[in-house]
Design a protein around this motif. Structure first.
Motif, PDB file in Angstrom:
ATOM      1  N   ALA A  87     -61.433 -45.501  38.380  1.00 54.93           N
ATOM      2  CA  ALA A  87     -60.817 -45.841  39.605  1.00 54.93           C
ATOM      3  C   ALA A  87     -60.769 -47.367  39.905  1.00 54.93           C
ATOM      4  O   ALA A  87     -59.614 -47.856  40.306  1.00 54.93           O
ATOM      5  N   LYS A  88     -62.727 -47.634  39.175  1.00 53.56           N
ATOM      6  CA  LYS A  88     -61.918 -49.171  39.953  1.00 53.56           C
ATOM      7  C   LYS A  88     -61.563 -50.768  39.141  1.00 53.56           C
ATOM      8  O   LYS A  88     -61.526 -50.034  38.372  1.00 53.56           O
TER       9      LYS A  88
ATOM     10  N   GLU B 109     -69.095 -39.743  40.973  1.00 53.86           N
ATOM     11  CA  GLU B 109     -69.443 -40.402  40.299  1.00 53.86           C
ATOM     12  C   GLU B 109     -68.013 -41.290  39.855  1.00 53.86           C
ATOM     13  O   GLU B 109     -68.661 -42.559  39.488  1.00 53.86           O
TER      14      GLU B 109
ATOM     15  N   ALA C 172     -64.977 -42.216  40.184  1.00 59.57           N
ATOM     16  CA  ALA C 172     -64.638 -43.013  41.632  1.00 59.57           C
ATOM     17  C   ALA C 172     -65.102 -44.888  40.339  1.00 59.57           C
ATOM     18  O   ALA C 172     -64.687 -45.451  40.999  1.00 59.57           O
ATOM     19  N   LEU C 173     -66.260 -44.548  39.587  1.00 57.38           N
ATOM     20  CA  LEU C 173     -66.432 -45.708  38.681  1.00 57.38           C
ATOM     21  C   LEU C 173     -65.512 -46.026  37.835  1.00 57.38           C
ATOM     22  O   LEU C 173     -64.331 -47.309  38.148  1.00 57.38           O
TER      23      LEU C 173
ATOM     24  N   ALA D 252     -69.749 -42.732  46.294  1.00 59.03           N
ATOM     25  CA  ALA D 252     -67.762 -42.972  46.082  1.00 59.03           C
ATOM     26  C   ALA D 252     -67.617 -42.606  47.260  1.00 59.03           C
ATOM     27  O   ALA D 252     -68.013 -42.194  48.325  1.00 59.03           O
TER      28      ALA D 252
END
Length: 149
Positions: free
Chosen positions: A148-149, A142, A145-146, A12
């Motif tokens: 937020a993509k 993680e 972070a995923l 991340a």
């Protein structure tokens, strides 16, 4: 005197890893069953004073200083110190090709009046809990972070 070093790589961005891992209010989630409550008592500049309460209702106050621009945070147990004479913790964040390597270093010494466990046993407990907790940090960060993509 006890000393532990544990690391995990989190895939991340640094900002996200640092911000989430240092959000005291989320430590009941990030530390699994270790803390029943995590209350911020005061924020002053980069210093956070907070109280942690475990599942048995025992609580203590710690202070944490955030150095985001230098990729580390420093903390120490404030009061009560017992069962320690001192407990100091540094978290380092190192960028690697695989992600952010988060390293927790803990230095401590046990109060001589604490006889329930040996310092070696405490070191073992801290290592085990750190490794287990770091896996939770990795999973939560993680996932965010995923998302937020």
């Amino acid at each position: 005197m006890g000393h532990t070093v544990n690391s995990i790589v989190i895939n991340a961005p640094y900002e996200l890893v640092f911000d989430i891992s240092n959000k005291i209010e989320r430590w009941t989630e990030l530390f699994g069953d270790e803390y029943a409550k995590a209350d911020v008592l005061e924020r002053k500049g980069n210093e956070i004073t907070f109280r942690l309460t475990d599942e048995d209702g025992k609580s203590w106050v710690s202070k944490r200083w955030l150095y985001k621009d230098l990729n580390f945070a420093y903390a120490q147990r404030w009061e009560p110190l017992f069962p320690f004479k001192y407990m100091k913790i540094v978290w380092f964040y190192t960028e690697t090709p695989e992600g952010i390597k988060m390293t927790w270093i803990q230095d401590f010494d046990m109060d001589p009046g604490f006889v329930k466990f040996t310092p070696e046993q405490i070191e073992g407990f801290i290592n085990k809990h750190s490794q287990d907790n770091m896996k939770i940090f990795k999973k939560v960060i993680e996932a965010e972070a995923l998302a937020a993509k």
